[in-house]
Design a protein around this motif. Structure first.
Motif, PDB file in Angstrom:
ATOM      1  N   GLY A   1       0.933  -1.183   0.113  1.00 12.19           N
ATOM      2  CA  GLY A   1       0.078  -0.114   0.041  1.00 12.19           C
ATOM      3  C   GLY A   1       0.643   1.255  -0.075  1.00 12.19           C
ATOM      4  O   GLY A   1       0.482   2.255  -0.587  1.00 12.19           O
ATOM      5  N   THR A   2       2.107   1.296   0.820  1.00 17.26           N
ATOM      6  CA  THR A   2       2.900   2.361   0.911  1.00 17.26           C
ATOM      7  C   THR A   2       3.577   2.632  -0.655  1.00 17.26           C
ATOM      8  O   THR A   2       3.661   3.763  -1.153  1.00 17.26           O
ATOM      9  CB  THR A   2       3.777   2.128   1.833  1.00 17.26           C
ATOM     10  N   VAL A   3       4.148   1.619  -1.329  1.00 18.25           N
ATOM     11  CA  VAL A   3       4.978   1.609  -2.454  1.00 18.25           C
ATOM     12  C   VAL A   3       3.983   2.057  -3.599  1.00 18.25           C
ATOM     13  O   VAL A   3       4.346   2.844  -4.337  1.00 18.25           O
ATOM     14  CB  VAL A   3       5.626   0.631  -2.355  1.00 18.25           C
ATOM     15  N   PHE A   4       3.071   1.076  -3.957  1.00 22.98           N
ATOM     16  CA  PHE A   4       2.196   1.230  -4.889  1.00 22.98           C
ATOM     17  C   PHE A   4       1.028   2.131  -4.946  1.00 22.98           C
ATOM     18  O   PHE A   4       0.551   2.624  -6.061  1.00 22.98           O
ATOM     19  CB  PHE A   4       1.688  -0.119  -5.512  1.00 22.98           C
ATOM     20  N   PHE A   5       0.336   2.354  -3.618  1.00 24.03           N
ATOM     21  CA  PHE A   5      -0.764   3.142  -3.467  1.00 24.03           C
ATOM     22  C   PHE A   5      -0.741   4.598  -2.631  1.00 24.03           C
ATOM     23  O   PHE A   5      -1.755   5.092  -2.348  1.00 24.03           O
ATOM     24  CB  PHE A   5      -1.956   2.313  -2.982  1.00 24.03           C
ATOM     25  N   ASP A   6       0.563   4.633  -2.279  1.00 22.93           N
ATOM     26  CA  ASP A   6       0.767   5.893  -1.713  1.00 22.93           C
ATOM     27  C   ASP A   6      -0.124   5.972  -0.315  1.00 22.93           C
ATOM     28  O   ASP A   6      -0.471   6.959  -0.010  1.00 22.93           O
ATOM     29  CB  ASP A   6       0.645   7.077  -2.387  1.00 22.93           C
ATOM     30  N   PHE A   7      -0.003   4.994   0.225  1.00 26.47           N
ATOM     31  CA  PHE A   7      -0.694   4.957   1.463  1.00 26.47           C
ATOM     32  C   PHE A   7       0.066   5.230   2.647  1.00 26.47           C
ATOM     33  O   PHE A   7       1.244   4.574   2.902  1.00 26.47           O
ATOM     34  CB  PHE A   7      -1.493   3.424   1.899  1.00 26.47           C
ATOM     35  N   ASN A   8      -0.381   6.030   3.490  1.00 23.16           N
ATOM     36  CA  ASN A   8       0.417   6.404   4.706  1.00 23.16           C
ATOM     37  C   ASN A   8      -0.324   6.002   5.895  1.00 23.16           C
ATOM     38  O   ASN A   8      -1.159   6.624   6.393  1.00 23.16           O
ATOM     39  CB  ASN A   8       0.563   7.957   4.806  1.00 23.16           C
ATOM     40  N   LEU A   9      -0.073   5.013   6.544  1.00 22.01           N
ATOM     41  CA  LEU A   9      -0.821   4.592   7.894  1.00 22.01           C
ATOM     42  C   LEU A   9      -0.591   5.540   8.870  1.00 22.01           C
ATOM     43  O   LEU A   9      -1.673   5.912   9.540  1.00 22.01           O
ATOM     44  CB  LEU A   9      -0.126   3.076   8.061  1.00 22.01           C
TER      45      LEU A   9
ATOM     46  N   GLU B   1      -3.429   9.615  12.311  1.00 24.30           N
ATOM     47  CA  GLU B   1      -3.294  10.765  12.828  1.00 24.30           C
ATOM     48  C   GLU B   1      -4.718  11.615  12.520  1.00 24.30           C
ATOM     49  O   GLU B   1      -5.277  12.209  13.352  1.00 24.30           O
ATOM     50  CB  GLU B   1      -2.030  11.665  12.488  1.00 24.30           C
ATOM     51  N   ASP B   2      -5.112  11.254  11.290  1.00 20.98           N
ATOM     52  CA  ASP B   2      -6.400  12.037  11.112  1.00 20.98           C
ATOM     53  C   ASP B   2      -7.417  11.489  11.583  1.00 20.98           C
ATOM     54  O   ASP B   2      -8.352  12.279  12.088  1.00 20.98           O
ATOM     55  CB  ASP B   2      -6.609  11.858   9.420  1.00 20.98           C
ATOM     56  N   MET B   3      -7.575  10.263  12.010  1.00 20.55           N
ATOM     57  CA  MET B   3      -8.481   9.494  12.762  1.00 20.55           C
ATOM     58  C   MET B   3      -8.768   9.916  14.044  1.00 20.55           C
ATOM     59  O   MET B   3      -9.727  10.392  14.627  1.00 20.55           O
ATOM     60  CB  MET B   3      -8.536   7.894  12.618  1.00 20.55           C
ATOM     61  N   LEU B   4      -7.311  10.131  14.860  1.00 20.84           N
ATOM     62  CA  LEU B   4      -7.589  10.582  16.071  1.00 20.84           C
ATOM     63  C   LEU B   4      -7.774  12.003  16.093  1.00 20.84           C
ATOM     64  O   LEU B   4      -8.367  12.586  17.052  1.00 20.84           O
ATOM     65  CB  LEU B   4      -5.951  10.503  16.673  1.00 20.84           C
ATOM     66  N   ASN B   5      -7.244  12.720  15.434  1.00 19.96           N
ATOM     67  CA  ASN B   5      -7.558  14.485  15.046  1.00 19.96           C
ATOM     68  C   ASN B   5      -9.209  14.460  15.031  1.00 19.96           C
ATOM     69  O   ASN B   5      -9.686  15.170  15.839  1.00 19.96           O
ATOM     70  CB  ASN B   5      -6.991  15.174  14.244  1.00 19.96           C
TER      71      ASN B   5
END
Length: 306
Positions: A114-122, A127-131
């Motif tokens: 997900g990070t390499v091919f789909f630019d997913f940033n866990l 952080e967005d969910m907690l914010n």
């Protein structure tokens, strides 16, 4: 014929559990998704297993698209691993640990893809969910009715950072829970179908490796002289996850000793349960587990009284 219809029934259960991943029920049903695969792989030949799984995957792909099969594979591979070990009559503990390990490795692999091919940033996602979750607290803190409630953006940032650093611990614990639930359901199910597989020894007889104590001492020494857990570096993240994990294992060992003592000393069955409850409220009782691993406490408990 009975086995055939039983296998078909488990295939239907597998399909329903897969479809539930697209609903809010996934919070609960995901914990049981490994079970049908374990049962089917253990009771069927490889060819028959594929014939039962293929229609389920085809139906799922037609409904949710081919990308959904990646999620299905995530739950099926550990099921195959555990089913293969069941066929070989490997010990229950090794099967659970291997299953949990495969779940952890697959999660890391999916994260890498997900990070390499789909630019997913866990990290950014968490952080967005907690914010989003803590935004109402900030609004309350800024209102005149907040009283003593104080929640600042800095606290939200610290919470997000700490949560992200605990991701390895969370992954390992969730993987262990998935594998344990799968074993707890699959073993008696397979037994009822005529496939006897090893079971875990009684909880009171569990003994963890003594090497865990050395790992814990090394972690404490490194933490003491470097203050590593106070930093965001690689070493700090390792210690932040390793020490709580070891303390959790020591808590399990403590609970095992409580039940061991109750069994051999003929205590009231409620006593070890109450001690385990106390262990939850007073976590420092995990030190009992350390002594149980390090010293022959059980031999002294079983020694005949003079």
């Amino acid at each position: 014929m009975k086995l055939r219809w039983t296998s078909v029934a488990w295939s239907v259960v597998y399909l329903l559990l897969l479809l539930s991943l697209a609903t809010p029920l996934t919070v609960v049903t995901a914990f049981f998704l490994i079970v049908p695969g374990v049962v089917l792989y253990t009771t069927l030949s490889t060819k028959a297993f594929v014939l039962h799984i293929a229609p389920v995957w085809i139906i799922s792909a037609l409904i949710f698209g081919p990308a959904f099969l990646l999620e299905a594979a995530y739950f099926l591979i550990p099921a195959v691993v555990m089913g293969h070990l069941y066929k070989k009559r490997v010990s229950a503990l090794r099967t659970i640990l291997t299953g949990a390990g495969s779940i952890t490795v697959l999660f890391l692999l999916l994260l890498l893809i997900g990070t390499v091919f789909f630019d997913f940033n866990l990290t950014a996602t968490i952080e967005d969910m907690l914010n989003t979750a803590t935004a109402p607290l900030q609004n309350v803190a800024e209102s005149p009715f907040a009283g003593g409630v104080v929640w600042t953006p800095e606290l939200s940032e610290q919470l997000s950072s700490m949560t992200v650093r605990f991701i390895p611990f969370t992954i390992i614990m969730c993987s262990f829970v998935f594998a344990t639930i799968a074993h707890a359901i699959a073993r008696p199910t397979l037994g009822s179908m005529g496939h006897i597989v090893p079971k875990l020894p009684p909880f009171r007889d569990w003994r963890l490796p003594r090497a865990l104590i050395w790992y814990y001492l090394i972690g404490l020494i490194v933490q003491l002289f470097t203050g590593a857990t106070a930093t965001n570096g690689f070493l700090g993240t390792i210690l932040l996850n390793l020490i709580p994990l070891l303390q959790f294992l020591f808590m399990i060992q403590s609970a095992s000793l409580f039940f061991f003592a109750a069994y051999h000393r003929k205590w009231n069955p409620a006593i070890p349960v109450l001690l385990v409850v106390a262990l939850l409220f007073f976590p420092l009782l995990w030190i009992v587990g350390v002594f149980d691993i390090a010293f022959p406490l059980r031999e002294k408990l079983t020694r005949p009284r003079r």
